[in-house]
Design a protein around this motif. Structure first.
Motif, PDB file in Angstrom:
ATOM      1  N   ARG A   1       0.807  -1.223   0.000  1.00 56.36           N
ATOM      2  CA  ARG A   1       0.000   0.000   0.000  1.00 56.36           C
ATOM      3  C   ARG A   1       0.835   1.266   0.000  1.00 56.36           C
ATOM      4  NH1 ARG A   1      -2.556  -0.287   6.070  1.00 56.36           N
ATOM      5  NH2 ARG A   1      -0.743   0.432   7.246  1.00 56.36           N
ATOM      6  N   GLN A   2       2.043   1.215   0.570  1.00 56.86           N
ATOM      7  CA  GLN A   2       2.879   2.409   0.603  1.00 56.86           C
ATOM      8  C   GLN A   2       3.518   2.707  -0.753  1.00 56.86           C
ATOM      9  OE1 GLN A   2       1.673   3.658   3.287  1.00 56.86           O
ATOM     10  NE2 GLN A   2       3.574   4.174   4.343  1.00 56.86           N
ATOM     11  N   ARG A   3       3.459   1.737  -1.647  1.00 58.22           N
ATOM     12  CA  ARG A   3       4.091   1.902  -2.965  1.00 58.22           C
ATOM     13  C   ARG A   3       3.048   2.082  -4.061  1.00 58.22           C
ATOM     14  NH1 ARG A   3       9.199  -1.239  -1.250  1.00 58.22           N
ATOM     15  NH2 ARG A   3       8.486  -2.037   0.748  1.00 58.22           N
ATOM     16  N   ALA A   4       1.861   1.471  -3.892  1.00 55.37           N
ATOM     17  CA  ALA A   4       0.836   1.508  -4.940  1.00 55.37           C
ATOM     18  C   ALA A   4      -0.444   2.230  -4.520  1.00 55.37           C
ATOM     19  CB  ALA A   4       0.495   0.082  -5.376  1.00 55.37           C
ATOM     20  N   HIS A   5      -0.665   2.381  -3.213  1.00 51.42           N
ATOM     21  CA  HIS A   5      -1.783   3.160  -2.668  1.00 51.42           C
ATOM     22  C   HIS A   5      -3.158   2.731  -3.192  1.00 51.42           C
ATOM     23  CE1 HIS A   5       1.446   5.688  -1.185  1.00 51.42           C
ATOM     24  NE2 HIS A   5       1.884   5.819  -2.418  1.00 51.42           N
ATOM     25  N   PRO A   6      -3.535   1.466  -3.013  1.00 49.49           N
ATOM     26  CA  PRO A   6      -4.864   1.044  -3.431  1.00 49.49           C
ATOM     27  C   PRO A   6      -5.933   1.553  -2.462  1.00 49.49           C
ATOM     28  CG  PRO A   6      -3.784  -0.741  -2.263  1.00 49.49           C
ATOM     29  CD  PRO A   6      -2.765   0.358  -2.393  1.00 49.49           C
ATOM     30  N   ASP A   7      -7.188   1.511  -2.893  1.00 50.44           N
ATOM     31  CA  ASP A   7      -8.326   1.842  -2.043  1.00 50.44           C
ATOM     32  C   ASP A   7      -8.558   0.647  -1.116  1.00 50.44           C
ATOM     33  OD1 ASP A   7     -10.867   2.101  -0.905  1.00 50.44           O
ATOM     34  OD2 ASP A   7     -11.692   3.122  -2.647  1.00 50.44           O
ATOM     35  N   GLU A   8      -8.164   0.766   0.150  1.00 48.38           N
ATOM     36  CA  GLU A   8      -8.208  -0.385   1.038  1.00 48.38           C
ATOM     37  C   GLU A   8      -9.627  -0.783   1.420  1.00 48.38           C
ATOM     38  OE1 GLU A   8      -5.488   0.315   4.280  1.00 48.38           O
ATOM     39  OE2 GLU A   8      -3.812  -0.414   3.073  1.00 48.38           O
ATOM     40  N   GLY A   9     -10.514   0.182   1.496  1.00 47.39           N
ATOM     41  CA  GLY A   9     -11.898  -0.169   1.764  1.00 47.39           C
ATOM     42  C   GLY A   9     -12.455  -1.067   0.674  1.00 47.39           C
ATOM     43  N   ALA A  10     -12.168  -0.703  -0.568  1.00 50.09           N
ATOM     44  CA  ALA A  10     -12.619  -1.522  -1.700  1.00 50.09           C
ATOM     45  C   ALA A  10     -11.876  -2.856  -1.741  1.00 50.09           C
ATOM     46  CB  ALA A  10     -12.410  -0.758  -3.005  1.00 50.09           C
ATOM     47  N   LEU A  11     -10.599  -2.818  -1.375  1.00 51.30           N
ATOM     48  CA  LEU A  11      -9.800  -4.049  -1.388  1.00 51.30           C
ATOM     49  C   LEU A  11     -10.354  -5.070  -0.397  1.00 51.30           C
ATOM     50  CD1 LEU A  11      -7.112  -5.463  -2.366  1.00 51.30           C
ATOM     51  CD2 LEU A  11      -6.050  -4.469  -0.334  1.00 51.30           C
TER      52      LEU A  11
ATOM     53  N   LYS B   1      -2.847  -5.541  -9.593  1.00 46.84           N
ATOM     54  CA  LYS B   1      -2.427  -4.178  -9.949  1.00 46.84           C
ATOM     55  C   LYS B   1      -1.536  -3.572  -8.870  1.00 46.84           C
ATOM     56  CE  LYS B   1      -4.295   0.384 -11.104  1.00 46.84           C
ATOM     57  NZ  LYS B   1      -5.537   1.186 -11.279  1.00 46.84           N
ATOM     58  N   SER B   2      -1.945  -3.713  -7.603  1.00 44.99           N
ATOM     59  CA  SER B   2      -1.207  -3.076  -6.515  1.00 44.99           C
ATOM     60  C   SER B   2       0.157  -3.727  -6.308  1.00 44.99           C
ATOM     61  CB  SER B   2      -2.031  -3.153  -5.229  1.00 44.99           C
ATOM     62  OG  SER B   2      -1.387  -2.475  -4.178  1.00 44.99           O
ATOM     63  N   VAL B   3       0.175  -5.045  -6.179  1.00 49.52           N
ATOM     64  CA  VAL B   3       1.441  -5.758  -5.974  1.00 49.52           C
ATOM     65  C   VAL B   3       2.354  -5.601  -7.180  1.00 49.52           C
ATOM     66  CG1 VAL B   3       2.465  -8.053  -5.726  1.00 49.52           C
ATOM     67  CG2 VAL B   3       0.513  -7.392  -4.300  1.00 49.52           C
ATOM     68  N   GLY B   4       1.773  -5.705  -8.365  1.00 47.17           N
ATOM     69  CA  GLY B   4       2.578  -5.578  -9.577  1.00 47.17           C
ATOM     70  C   GLY B   4       3.285  -4.238  -9.658  1.00 47.17           C
ATOM     71  N   ALA B   5       2.567  -3.161  -9.327  1.00 46.74           N
ATOM     72  CA  ALA B   5       3.172  -1.828  -9.397  1.00 46.74           C
ATOM     73  C   ALA B   5       4.296  -1.677  -8.377  1.00 46.74           C
ATOM     74  CB  ALA B   5       2.099  -0.765  -9.159  1.00 46.74           C
ATOM     75  N   GLY B   6       4.068  -2.146  -7.148  1.00 45.22           N
ATOM     76  CA  GLY B   6       5.088  -2.012  -6.115  1.00 45.22           C
ATOM     77  C   GLY B   6       6.345  -2.802  -6.415  1.00 45.22           C
ATOM     78  N   LEU B   7       6.173  -4.038  -6.871  1.00 47.96           N
ATOM     79  CA  LEU B   7       7.338  -4.858  -7.201  1.00 47.96           C
ATOM     80  C   LEU B   7       8.073  -4.313  -8.421  1.00 47.96           C
ATOM     81  CD1 LEU B   7       5.956  -8.485  -6.663  1.00 47.96           C
ATOM     82  CD2 LEU B   7       7.360  -7.121  -5.106  1.00 47.96           C
ATOM     83  N   ALA B   8       7.325  -3.814  -9.396  1.00 48.87           N
ATOM     84  CA  ALA B   8       7.950  -3.287 -10.621  1.00 48.87           C
ATOM     85  C   ALA B   8       8.825  -2.083 -10.322  1.00 48.87           C
ATOM     86  CB  ALA B   8       6.871  -2.929 -11.635  1.00 48.87           C
ATOM     87  N   ARG B   9       8.446  -1.305  -9.328  1.00 54.07           N
ATOM     88  CA  ARG B   9       9.237  -0.118  -9.010  1.00 54.07           C
ATOM     89  C   ARG B   9      10.433  -0.421  -8.122  1.00 54.07           C
ATOM     90  NH1 ARG B   9       7.081   4.568  -5.150  1.00 54.07           N
ATOM     91  NH2 ARG B   9       7.969   3.095  -3.655  1.00 54.07           N
TER      92      ARG B   9
END
Length: 398
Positions: free
Chosen positions: A46-56, A70-78
């Motif tokens: 969440r600190q890297r991709a900032h997803p909507d946690e309520g929706a998650l 989407k969230s994990v992929g973005a954080g790992l890619a960066r």
């Protein structure tokens, strides 16, 4: 090797201890370590991709899959994949459980995210170790009854199941650390073994974490072992060597001397963390730097290395085998030099990554920091090469 995690990883303590153990135990291996811990982070990054946690937390099925991917992929890619890791340790759960009683919706997102991390990293050529976090250490006599720890215990079981299903390594810190806490509280109800605060242990707690992690990764206990039977040596010059070479053995007037070159250095123990050695069998499990001498006649002997006395031992202790990792030796001092350099290197890398790279630093800034890191790594590689040492074992006081 990349350490991925939250603020406990960002502390750069257990990670540095694991790194220093590996560097000193395997000085011929080509090793590079990077710490990408981020305070407040979770398995869904969440600190890297900032997803909507309520929706998650509300999502299930394909909707959950899409959000986690989407969230994990973005954080790992960066932060991880550009480093091209061959091994990654993953240490989440502390923030994931939200410091409250177990919630099924959060747990569902957590285990799905752990699975995604394992899948993405494996597909990119990394070996993965999914690790439980250490327990929370509130000042109470019954930490196992803390609802937060009970929640973390369930999260730990979830990680274990994910690791088994995905075919990756599972490492349990939670239960070994909790057992140490319970033992300490049984003796003293207000015992606080980790130092630091309830969530972020100090060096002693991180040393206990490193012990649990290394054991979970099947790290070898033996540094080296040199065995000499004085009577047998005088007859046939036989020496037992494990992970070391022994040369120039001499026995004269009851004094044994020899030169010893080890294949590894003992595990360095941070001076701020020596209390951990009384809480867990770290020397026995990870740091067996042995000297065995039998056939001696005097009651006790002074053991000197390079002219400096390191211990006075009964002949029975020498015959049974003495662990030199429990006293200060030239090899342990060399290992501490490695540890100091690793701390310095890791501070520079953290600054490079968080303060410069992620803030669009200029190429010349990055290049200067990369040179500092490379210089430290060259010093580390030189410092972790074992050296020959001269041993003398003579009757005490002679």
């Amino acid at each position: 090797v990349v350490f991925l995690g939250d603020s406990i990883t960002e502390q750069k303590l257990y990670t540095t201890y694991v790194e220093a153990y590996t560097l000193t135990r395997f000085p011929q291996w080509s090793l590079t370590f990077r710490n990408v811990g981020w305070g407040g982070d979770t398995a869904w990054l969440r600190q890297r991709a900032h997803p909507d946690e309520g929706a998650l937390f509300a999502a299930t099925g394909s909707a959950l899959d899409e959000m986690v991917t989407k969230s994990v992929g973005a954080g790992l890619a960066r932060d991880v994949l550009p480093l091209k890791p061959t091994a990654v340790t993953v240490d989440f759960s502390m923030n994931d459980h939200a410091y409250q009683a177990f919630r099924e919706d959060i747990f569902r997102a957590h285990v799905r995210s752990q699975k995604e991390i394992a899948n993405v990293l494996t597909k990119n050529g990394a070996r993965v170790a999914l690790m439980t976090t250490q327990p929370i250490e509130e000042k109470r006599p019954d930490p196992d009854k803390d609802i937060k720890n009970q929640s973390l215990g369930k999260f730990s079981e979830g990680i274990k199941e994910v690791a088994a299903k995905e075919g990756v390594t599972f490492v349990d810190q939670f239960n070994p650390y909790l057992a140490l806490m319970m033992k300490a509280r049984a003796a003293k109800p207000d015992a606080f073994i980790g130092g630091g605060d309830a969530v972020h242990p100090g060096p002693a707690g991180h040393t206990l974490m490193a012990w649990a992690i290394l054991k979970g990764l099947n790290a070898p206990a033996l540094v080296s072992c040199a065995c000499i039977d004085v009577k047998r040596w005088l007859r046939s010059k036989v020496v037992c060597e494990k992970q070391c070479t022994v040369a120039n053995v001499k026995v004269k007037d009851g004094v044994l001397s020899f030169d010893r070159t080890d294949a590894a250095l003992p595990m360095p123990i941070d001076a701020r963390a020596v209390a951990a050695l009384q809480l867990a069998p770290i020397a026995e499990d990870l740091n067996r730097y042995l000297l065995k001498v039998s056939g001696l006649k005097a009651a006790s002997y002074d053991v000197s290395i390079d002219g400096a006395k390191v211990a006075t031992l009964a002949k029975e202790d020498l015959a049974n085998g003495f662990n030199l990792a429990t006293v200060a030796t030239p090899s342990s001092q060399q290992a501490l030099q490695v540890l100091d350099l690793v701390f310095k290197k890791n501070d520079v890398y953290f600054n490079r990554w968080r303060n410069v790279q992620l803030n669009n630093g200029k190429p010349e800034q990055l290049a200067a920091l990369d040179k500092q890191i490379a210089d430290f790594e060259a010093q580390i590689n030189a410092a972790r090469t074992p050296k020959a040492h001269h041993f003398e074992i003579k009757p005490a006081g002679k």
